[in-house]
Design a protein around this motif. Structure first.
Motif, PDB file in Angstrom:
ATOM      1  N   SER A 155      80.389  -1.261  66.431  1.00 46.82           N
ATOM      2  CA  SER A 155      80.392  -0.119  65.510  1.00 46.82           C
ATOM      3  C   SER A 155      80.206  -0.539  64.058  1.00 46.82           C
ATOM      4  O   SER A 155      80.443   0.248  63.151  1.00 46.82           O
ATOM      5  CB  SER A 155      81.718   0.647  65.650  1.00 46.82           C
ATOM      6  OG  SER A 155      82.817  -0.207  65.366  1.00 46.82           O
ATOM      7  N   GLY A 156      79.822  -1.795  63.808  1.00 39.39           N
ATOM      8  CA  GLY A 156      79.659  -2.260  62.439  1.00 39.39           C
ATOM      9  C   GLY A 156      78.397  -1.714  61.808  1.00 39.39           C
ATOM     10  O   GLY A 156      77.293  -2.061  62.223  1.00 39.39           O
ATOM     11  N   PRO A 157      78.491  -0.854  60.781  1.00 48.03           N
ATOM     12  CA  PRO A 157      77.299  -0.210  60.225  1.00 48.03           C
ATOM     13  C   PRO A 157      76.334  -1.179  59.561  1.00 48.03           C
ATOM     14  O   PRO A 157      75.121  -1.015  59.670  1.00 48.03           O
ATOM     15  CB  PRO A 157      77.874   0.788  59.214  1.00 48.03           C
ATOM     16  CG  PRO A 157      79.261   0.329  58.928  1.00 48.03           C
ATOM     17  CD  PRO A 157      79.740  -0.339  60.172  1.00 48.03           C
ATOM     18  N   VAL A 158      76.851  -2.220  58.881  1.00 51.40           N
ATOM     19  CA  VAL A 158      75.951  -3.151  58.202  1.00 51.40           C
ATOM     20  C   VAL A 158      75.102  -3.911  59.208  1.00 51.40           C
ATOM     21  O   VAL A 158      73.884  -4.074  59.039  1.00 51.40           O
ATOM     22  CB  VAL A 158      76.769  -4.129  57.319  1.00 51.40           C
ATOM     23  CG1 VAL A 158      75.843  -5.193  56.722  1.00 51.40           C
ATOM     24  CG2 VAL A 158      77.496  -3.366  56.220  1.00 51.40           C
ATOM     25  N   LEU A 184      73.074   5.155  66.937  1.00 48.04           N
ATOM     26  CA  LEU A 184      73.529   4.968  65.560  1.00 48.04           C
ATOM     27  C   LEU A 184      74.561   6.000  65.126  1.00 48.04           C
ATOM     28  O   LEU A 184      75.413   5.710  64.277  1.00 48.04           O
ATOM     29  CB  LEU A 184      72.321   5.041  64.610  1.00 48.04           C
ATOM     30  CG  LEU A 184      71.238   3.974  64.782  1.00 48.04           C
ATOM     31  CD1 LEU A 184      70.064   4.279  63.873  1.00 48.04           C
ATOM     32  CD2 LEU A 184      71.781   2.597  64.505  1.00 48.04           C
ATOM     33  N   GLY A 205      73.706   9.784  58.439  1.00 44.78           N
ATOM     34  CA  GLY A 205      73.385   8.366  58.303  1.00 44.78           C
ATOM     35  C   GLY A 205      72.405   7.895  59.354  1.00 44.78           C
ATOM     36  O   GLY A 205      71.503   7.087  59.059  1.00 44.78           O
ATOM     37  N   ALA A 206      72.550   8.397  60.574  1.00 41.33           N
ATOM     38  CA  ALA A 206      71.606   8.024  61.628  1.00 41.33           C
ATOM     39  C   ALA A 206      70.216   8.530  61.302  1.00 41.33           C
ATOM     40  O   ALA A 206      69.213   7.836  61.524  1.00 41.33           O
ATOM     41  CB  ALA A 206      72.082   8.579  62.970  1.00 41.33           C
ATOM     42  N   ALA A 244      78.531   5.420  64.643  1.00 43.96           N
ATOM     43  CA  ALA A 244      78.963   4.563  63.531  1.00 43.96           C
ATOM     44  C   ALA A 244      78.537   5.093  62.175  1.00 43.96           C
ATOM     45  O   ALA A 244      79.248   4.926  61.184  1.00 43.96           O
ATOM     46  CB  ALA A 244      78.411   3.152  63.728  1.00 43.96           C
ATOM     47  N   LEU A 245      77.357   5.739  62.112  1.00 47.18           N
ATOM     48  CA  LEU A 245      76.796   6.139  60.826  1.00 47.18           C
ATOM     49  C   LEU A 245      76.919   7.632  60.555  1.00 47.18           C
ATOM     50  O   LEU A 245      76.665   8.069  59.421  1.00 47.18           O
ATOM     51  CB  LEU A 245      75.313   5.736  60.757  1.00 47.18           C
ATOM     52  CG  LEU A 245      74.984   4.261  60.989  1.00 47.18           C
ATOM     53  CD1 LEU A 245      73.481   4.037  60.910  1.00 47.18           C
ATOM     54  CD2 LEU A 245      75.709   3.380  59.982  1.00 47.18           C
ATOM     55  N   ALA A 295      68.771   6.283  58.704  1.00 43.63           N
ATOM     56  CA  ALA A 295      68.404   4.995  59.294  1.00 43.63           C
ATOM     57  C   ALA A 295      67.101   5.108  60.072  1.00 43.63           C
ATOM     58  O   ALA A 295      66.265   4.191  60.031  1.00 43.63           O
ATOM     59  CB  ALA A 295      69.523   4.498  60.203  1.00 43.63           C
ATOM     60  N   LEU A 332      74.400  -2.947  62.258  1.00 43.67           N
ATOM     61  CA  LEU A 332      73.476  -1.984  62.863  1.00 43.67           C
ATOM     62  C   LEU A 332      72.237  -1.795  61.992  1.00 43.67           C
ATOM     63  O   LEU A 332      71.103  -1.783  62.494  1.00 43.67           O
ATOM     64  CB  LEU A 332      74.178  -0.635  63.045  1.00 43.67           C
ATOM     65  CG  LEU A 332      75.093  -0.465  64.257  1.00 43.67           C
ATOM     66  CD1 LEU A 332      75.829   0.863  64.160  1.00 43.67           C
ATOM     67  CD2 LEU A 332      74.299  -0.535  65.557  1.00 43.67           C
ATOM     68  N   LEU A 333      72.451  -1.656  60.694  1.00 46.81           N
ATOM     69  CA  LEU A 333      71.313  -1.454  59.798  1.00 46.81           C
ATOM     70  C   LEU A 333      70.404  -2.680  59.758  1.00 46.81           C
ATOM     71  O   LEU A 333      69.172  -2.544  59.662  1.00 46.81           O
ATOM     72  CB  LEU A 333      71.806  -1.112  58.393  1.00 46.81           C
ATOM     73  CG  LEU A 333      72.473   0.266  58.252  1.00 46.81           C
ATOM     74  CD1 LEU A 333      73.037   0.447  56.845  1.00 46.81           C
ATOM     75  CD2 LEU A 333      71.475   1.374  58.569  1.00 46.81           C
TER      76      LEU A 333
END
Length: 401
Positions: free
Chosen positions: A310-313, A250, A258-259, A253-254, A262, A315-316
């Motif tokens: 690498s798309g954060p949305v 994570l 952010g990781a 990207a985050l 998450a 990934l979440l």
């Protein structure tokens, strides 16, 4: 009647079991990642050597946990739980004060004893006598302590290590566990419902017997046990391995912050998923089907993580779906065992099941770390998805007809 149900002592036992789970998972399950980082930074020892000691911790525990039902019968739940909590405290001290590489071996063996005496089999033994019809909800609430162990102990370790160093932090953690755990176990785990003139679930009369035909032969030769143990061993191997590498997947990207958030969100989702299943699971449903759905939910989340780039949305979204199933890998096996084996055999089923699970997931960090290093960030979630789909197939194939 409503006041009596609200005051039912069994819910106090659930709260006590929740507290034991916070301590046990905080020291023995989430703690090893702290020990790995702290000892590598303080002593300069290789990560592989410290990781080998952590693997020893889980493997040794798998050997001890098979004896837990016998220990409960001989010494009582309260005494064994006290011993387990003291072993957790002593083990934390041993890890924190390790000054030579060989010190890791006794430290791992002591925490292995604490883990065996206070983990999933023990939590079920605390809660099961007090609940029959509502056992799913009660176990879900008690096992939520396992998730809270990660939520509370990770920052607690960090604050204490920053203030007192790893050795000092381990002393404070040991003191906390011993001071709270000793009286807690003595007060809430000595009695069974009959000692207080009560019946399971706080009912005014004992529940009608629900006869369950026992499969023939030793557990290893029983098809239902083999499928149950293998399915959850594969699922926990996937779960442990992916959690070990999830931060690294994570972070690009985050970001690190952010990781971390998450990862905390995944733990929060575990609490939500476990609670929803525990409260809403219909009594008559085949619980293996619920387990299969849980594996497939996690597999979907893993496939999203593997394909997210690498798309954060996205990934979440993958983290949420994976996280919703984390907690149920602890709480569903006791419910399946309750439905498929006679009450007097459930403890032995869960003890051997736990031993098999730990023997598998002890190798998860090494397996998934190798996959991450060799094939990149998509490899660990793809591997986890494959293992979870296999676990779902094994679990359904083992349904008793």
């Amino acid at each position: 009647m409503a006041r009596r149900a609200a005051m039912f002592f069994g819910w106090q036992v659930v709260a006590a079991a929740f507290t034991v789970a916070v301590f046990s998972w905080g020291i023995n399950f989430y703690g090893p990642s702290v020990y790995l980082h702290a000892l590598h930074a303080r002593e300069g020892w290789s990560l592989s050597m410290i990781s080998a000691a952590i693997t020893l911790h889980f493997l040794a525990s798998s050997l001890v946990v098979t004896r837990l039902p016998a220990l409960h019968r001989r010494y009582g739940l309260a005494a064994v739980t006290r011993a387990g909590l003291l072993a957790c405290a002593a083990g934390a001290l041993a890890w924190g004060h390790a000054a030579e590489p060989w010190h890791l071996v006794p430290a791992a063996l002591v925490t292995a004893l604490g883990w065996a005496l206070t983990s999933g089999v023990a939590i079920n033994a605390m809660v099961a006598p007090w609940f029959d019809r509502r056992r799913g909800a009660a176990l879900a609430m008690a096992f939520n302590g396992a998730s809270m162990g990660g939520v509370l102990f990770a920052p607690l370790w960090a604050v204490l290590i920053d203030a007192f160093g790893f050795a000092g932090a381990s002393a404070w953690v040991a003191l906390l566990v011993a001071a709270i755990g000793w009286p807690l176990a003595g007060h809430w785990f000595r009695a069974v419902p009959a000692d207080r003139g009560l019946f399971p679930d706080g009912a005014p009369r004992p529940p009608p017997p629900q006869p369950v035909a026992a499969p023939a032969g030793p557990l290893w030769r029983q098809g239902p046990f083999r499928s149950l143990s293998l399915a959850f061993a594969l699922g926990l191997l996937a779960q442990m391995g992916l959690l070990t590498t999830l931060f690294s997947i994570l972070a690009p990207a985050l970001g690190d912050a952010g990781a971390g958030l998450a990862m905390s969100g995944a733990t929060a989702c575990a609490v939500i998923g476990r609670t929803v299943v525990g409260v809403l699971l219909p009594p008559g449903i085949d619980r293996r089907l619920a387990g299969c759905a849980n594996f497939l939910l996690q597999a979907t989340g893993c496939l999203i993580l593997a394909a997210a780039g690498s798309g954060p949305v996205v990934l979440l979204l993958g983290v949420v779906l994976f996280g919703l199933g984390i907690g149920n890998l602890l709480s569903l096996p006791p419910l399946i065992a309750q439905a498929e084996w006679p009450p007097e055999e459930v403890a032995a089923v869960l003890a051997l099941l736990t031993a098999v699970n730990q023997a598998f997931y002890a190798f998860g960090p090494a397996l998934f770390g190798t996959a991450l290093q060799g094939w990149g960030a998509a490899a660990p979630p793809a591997l986890a998805a494959g293992l979870q789909v296999a676990a779902a197939g094994v679990l359904v194939a083992g349904r008793r007809r």
